[in-house]
Design a protein around this motif. Sequence first.
Motif, PDB file in Angstrom:
ATOM      1  N   ARG A  77       0.813  -1.216   0.000  1.00  0.00           N
ATOM      2  CA  ARG A  77       0.000   0.000   0.000  1.00  0.00           C
ATOM      3  C   ARG A  77       0.847   1.266   0.000  1.00  0.00           C
ATOM      4  O   ARG A  77       0.397   2.343   0.386  1.00  0.00           O
ATOM      5  CB  ARG A  77      -0.983  -0.025   1.175  1.00  0.00           C
ATOM      6  CG  ARG A  77      -1.895  -1.238   1.080  1.00  0.00           C
ATOM      7  CD  ARG A  77      -3.125  -1.185   1.944  1.00  0.00           C
ATOM      8  NE  ARG A  77      -3.984  -2.316   1.611  1.00  0.00           N
ATOM      9  CZ  ARG A  77      -5.255  -2.424   1.965  1.00  0.00           C
ATOM     10  NH1 ARG A  77      -5.836  -1.476   2.683  1.00  0.00           N
ATOM     11  NH2 ARG A  77      -5.970  -3.484   1.616  1.00  0.00           N
ATOM     12  N   ASP A 109     -10.814 -15.033  -0.904  1.00  0.00           N
ATOM     13  CA  ASP A 109     -11.076 -13.620  -1.158  1.00  0.00           C
ATOM     14  C   ASP A 109     -12.146 -13.070  -0.214  1.00  0.00           C
ATOM     15  O   ASP A 109     -12.067 -11.916   0.215  1.00  0.00           O
ATOM     16  CB  ASP A 109     -11.492 -13.409  -2.619  1.00  0.00           C
ATOM     17  CG  ASP A 109     -10.307 -13.480  -3.568  1.00  0.00           C
ATOM     18  OD1 ASP A 109      -9.446 -12.580  -3.512  1.00  0.00           O
ATOM     19  OD2 ASP A 109     -10.221 -14.445  -4.342  1.00  0.00           O
ATOM     20  N   ASP A 110     -13.140 -13.898   0.124  1.00  0.00           N
ATOM     21  CA  ASP A 110     -14.136 -13.470   1.107  1.00  0.00           C
ATOM     22  C   ASP A 110     -13.490 -13.173   2.448  1.00  0.00           C
ATOM     23  O   ASP A 110     -13.843 -12.214   3.128  1.00  0.00           O
ATOM     24  CB  ASP A 110     -15.212 -14.549   1.279  1.00  0.00           C
ATOM     25  CG  ASP A 110     -16.164 -14.637   0.098  1.00  0.00           C
ATOM     26  OD1 ASP A 110     -16.179 -13.693  -0.727  1.00  0.00           O
ATOM     27  OD2 ASP A 110     -16.889 -15.645   0.001  1.00  0.00           O
ATOM     28  N   ARG A 111     -12.528 -14.028   2.832  1.00  0.00           N
ATOM     29  CA  ARG A 111     -11.867 -13.825   4.118  1.00  0.00           C
ATOM     30  C   ARG A 111     -11.067 -12.519   4.113  1.00  0.00           C
ATOM     31  O   ARG A 111     -11.039 -11.801   5.109  1.00  0.00           O
ATOM     32  CB  ARG A 111     -10.937 -15.004   4.441  1.00  0.00           C
ATOM     33  CG  ARG A 111     -11.611 -16.302   4.776  1.00  0.00           C
ATOM     34  CD  ARG A 111     -12.330 -16.306   6.107  1.00  0.00           C
ATOM     35  NE  ARG A 111     -13.546 -15.514   6.118  1.00  0.00           N
ATOM     36  CZ  ARG A 111     -14.678 -15.851   5.498  1.00  0.00           C
ATOM     37  NH1 ARG A 111     -14.765 -16.964   4.815  1.00  0.00           N
ATOM     38  NH2 ARG A 111     -15.736 -15.054   5.567  1.00  0.00           N
ATOM     39  N   VAL A 112     -10.402 -12.233   3.008  1.00  0.00           N
ATOM     40  CA  VAL A 112      -9.598 -11.015   2.974  1.00  0.00           C
ATOM     41  C   VAL A 112     -10.492  -9.779   2.981  1.00  0.00           C
ATOM     42  O   VAL A 112     -10.181  -8.786   3.641  1.00  0.00           O
ATOM     43  CB  VAL A 112      -8.647 -11.005   1.761  1.00  0.00           C
ATOM     44  CG1 VAL A 112      -7.723  -9.789   1.834  1.00  0.00           C
ATOM     45  CG2 VAL A 112      -7.806 -12.273   1.718  1.00  0.00           C
ATOM     46  N   ARG A 113     -11.607  -9.829   2.268  1.00  0.00           N
ATOM     47  CA  ARG A 113     -12.546  -8.705   2.312  1.00  0.00           C
ATOM     48  C   ARG A 113     -13.088  -8.503   3.731  1.00  0.00           C
ATOM     49  O   ARG A 113     -13.229  -7.367   4.204  1.00  0.00           O
ATOM     50  CB  ARG A 113     -13.683  -8.927   1.315  1.00  0.00           C
ATOM     51  CG  ARG A 113     -13.290  -8.659  -0.139  1.00  0.00           C
ATOM     52  CD  ARG A 113     -14.482  -8.708  -1.046  1.00  0.00           C
ATOM     53  NE  ARG A 113     -14.920 -10.066  -1.300  1.00  0.00           N
ATOM     54  CZ  ARG A 113     -14.524 -10.803  -2.329  1.00  0.00           C
ATOM     55  NH1 ARG A 113     -13.661 -10.306  -3.202  1.00  0.00           N
ATOM     56  NH2 ARG A 113     -14.970 -12.026  -2.498  1.00  0.00           N
ATOM     57  N   GLU A 114     -13.382  -9.601   4.402  1.00  0.00           N
ATOM     58  CA  GLU A 114     -13.831  -9.536   5.792  1.00  0.00           C
ATOM     59  C   GLU A 114     -12.752  -8.922   6.672  1.00  0.00           C
ATOM     60  O   GLU A 114     -13.027  -8.089   7.554  1.00  0.00           O
ATOM     61  CB  GLU A 114     -14.180 -10.938   6.269  1.00  0.00           C
ATOM     62  CG  GLU A 114     -14.559 -11.064   7.737  1.00  0.00           C
ATOM     63  CD  GLU A 114     -14.755 -12.523   8.114  1.00  0.00           C
ATOM     64  OE1 GLU A 114     -15.773 -13.117   7.725  1.00  0.00           O
ATOM     65  OE2 GLU A 114     -13.861 -13.085   8.795  1.00  0.00           O
ATOM     66  N   GLU A 116     -10.385  -6.848   5.786  1.00  0.00           N
ATOM     67  CA  GLU A 116     -10.244  -5.421   5.519  1.00  0.00           C
ATOM     68  C   GLU A 116     -11.263  -4.602   6.303  1.00  0.00           C
ATOM     69  O   GLU A 116     -10.943  -3.534   6.843  1.00  0.00           O
ATOM     70  CB  GLU A 116     -10.377  -5.160   4.024  1.00  0.00           C
ATOM     71  CG  GLU A 116      -9.184  -5.644   3.209  1.00  0.00           C
ATOM     72  CD  GLU A 116      -9.187  -5.089   1.805  1.00  0.00           C
ATOM     73  OE1 GLU A 116      -8.675  -3.959   1.618  1.00  0.00           O
ATOM     74  OE2 GLU A 116      -9.699  -5.761   0.901  1.00  0.00           O
ATOM     75  N   LYS A 117     -12.495  -5.103   6.401  1.00  0.00           N
ATOM     76  CA  LYS A 117     -13.519  -4.402   7.181  1.00  0.00           C
ATOM     77  C   LYS A 117     -13.151  -4.392   8.660  1.00  0.00           C
ATOM     78  O   LYS A 117     -13.299  -3.390   9.351  1.00  0.00           O
ATOM     79  CB  LYS A 117     -14.872  -5.072   6.973  1.00  0.00           C
ATOM     80  CG  LYS A 117     -15.437  -4.922   5.564  1.00  0.00           C
ATOM     81  CD  LYS A 117     -16.773  -5.633   5.428  1.00  0.00           C
ATOM     82  CE  LYS A 117     -17.320  -5.505   4.017  1.00  0.00           C
ATOM     83  NZ  LYS A 117     -18.620  -6.236   3.852  1.00  0.00           N
ATOM     84  N   PRO A 130      -3.726  -4.995   5.760  1.00  0.00           N
ATOM     85  CA  PRO A 130      -4.119  -6.393   5.972  1.00  0.00           C
ATOM     86  C   PRO A 130      -2.927  -7.337   5.850  1.00  0.00           C
ATOM     87  O   PRO A 130      -2.001  -7.114   5.062  1.00  0.00           O
ATOM     88  CB  PRO A 130      -5.139  -6.653   4.850  1.00  0.00           C
ATOM     89  CG  PRO A 130      -5.566  -5.303   4.390  1.00  0.00           C
ATOM     90  CD  PRO A 130      -4.401  -4.404   4.594  1.00  0.00           C
ATOM     91  N   ARG A 167      -4.124  -9.339  -4.755  1.00  0.00           N
ATOM     92  CA  ARG A 167      -5.409  -8.811  -5.221  1.00  0.00           C
ATOM     93  C   ARG A 167      -5.973  -7.778  -4.246  1.00  0.00           C
ATOM     94  O   ARG A 167      -6.759  -6.907  -4.642  1.00  0.00           O
ATOM     95  CB  ARG A 167      -6.418  -9.944  -5.424  1.00  0.00           C
ATOM     96  CG  ARG A 167      -6.150 -10.813  -6.635  1.00  0.00           C
ATOM     97  CD  ARG A 167      -7.321 -11.699  -6.978  1.00  0.00           C
ATOM     98  NE  ARG A 167      -7.614 -12.713  -5.977  1.00  0.00           N
ATOM     99  CZ  ARG A 167      -7.066 -13.930  -5.959  1.00  0.00           C
ATOM    100  NH1 ARG A 167      -6.172 -14.268  -6.887  1.00  0.00           N
ATOM    101  NH2 ARG A 167      -7.393 -14.804  -5.025  1.00  0.00           N
ATOM    102  N   HIS A 168      -5.566  -7.876  -2.987  1.00  0.00           N
ATOM    103  CA  HIS A 168      -6.110  -6.986  -1.954  1.00  0.00           C
ATOM    104  C   HIS A 168      -5.038  -6.091  -1.326  1.00  0.00           C
ATOM    105  O   HIS A 168      -5.290  -5.477  -0.295  1.00  0.00           O
ATOM    106  CB  HIS A 168      -6.788  -7.824  -0.876  1.00  0.00           C
ATOM    107  CG  HIS A 168      -7.936  -8.638  -1.378  1.00  0.00           C
ATOM    108  ND1 HIS A 168      -9.214  -8.138  -1.469  1.00  0.00           N
ATOM    109  CD2 HIS A 168      -7.983  -9.918  -1.846  1.00  0.00           C
ATOM    110  CE1 HIS A 168     -10.017  -9.084  -1.947  1.00  0.00           C
ATOM    111  NE2 HIS A 168      -9.296 -10.161  -2.185  1.00  0.00           N
TER     112      HIS A 168
END
Length: 336
Positions: A77, A109-114, A116-117, A130, A167-168
Amino acid sequence: MSSTTRALRRCAAGVMGAVVGLGACQAPDLAHPGDSADRTATPVPLGSTSDTPTATPATTAAATPSRIPARLPELPRGGRTLFPHYRLVGYAGAPGSAALGRLGVGDLDDRVRELEKRAAAFASGRKPQPVLELLTTIVQGSAGRDGKWRSRLSDKVIREHLDAARRHKAILLLGIQPGRATFLDEVKAYEKWLQHPDVGLALDPEWAMKPGQVPMGVFGHTTGREVNEVTAWAGSLVARHQLPEKVVVVHELAPNIIRDEEVIRSRTGVALIKSVDGIGSRAMKEDTWRKLTTTLPKGMRVGFKLFLEEDGKFGPLMTPAEVLALKPTVDYVLFE
């Protein structure tokens, strides 16, 4: 008792309990002990691309006078140093096993999005970064062909997690439970991955066994000298490849897991973090925190682990505000 892997805690009722077979506790897609599987997954060398055009003789001479130095690699980042700009927030685990940690639950990918929140709640004036802490060397309930009591994840699985991290814009940490191998030998086995600017290390000395010791029979430990060996090697790698700061986490759940800590040295290019583990209520966890952070080697940062299920058995999970109120300031929050 606490540990970095719920699977192993569930397979052994503490160091005083009976040892249960670990066949159901092993992460999937393990390479043979000591092997480096799926060698076709070797990462692209730093600075190279697959679509860089080849200069023709007509263009080479014209391009030479205006040659621009290559840009140094940065963190996912941005920038080349982590603190105090970033606060790291991570999930630990391995694929295919909820018992090994939240990272292994469901779609990656769901876990990484979770994540990030969840990380946003810990920002508090910093930029959240993250982290995927992937268990790559995992202790086993048998000695294996080389007698090291550990296996390694395949290159294929590591590549899948590195791709997801990218990707994240996350950092991938390679988690090491060495069994009877040494930390330095295990770390060197992953050199091709650690050459990347977004890959670091997480050492778990609870699972570092000495000759004659068996995982889950005793708590393991490491020493300041052994930590220095790893950070010296990592610092040299950073210098050779002009990498940004490389994260090296050392987990500790009780005094004497890291012995002779006072000899630990800071290294240029290495962000060394002690992650304080320990299951329990807020009061129990804060007591462990005080015991393990009262004196710290110069330059060592601190992290704090929250166990999503086990801590909940003792009361409400500590809130972001409660974690951020700890002193010294928490730089890495890890969920398992």
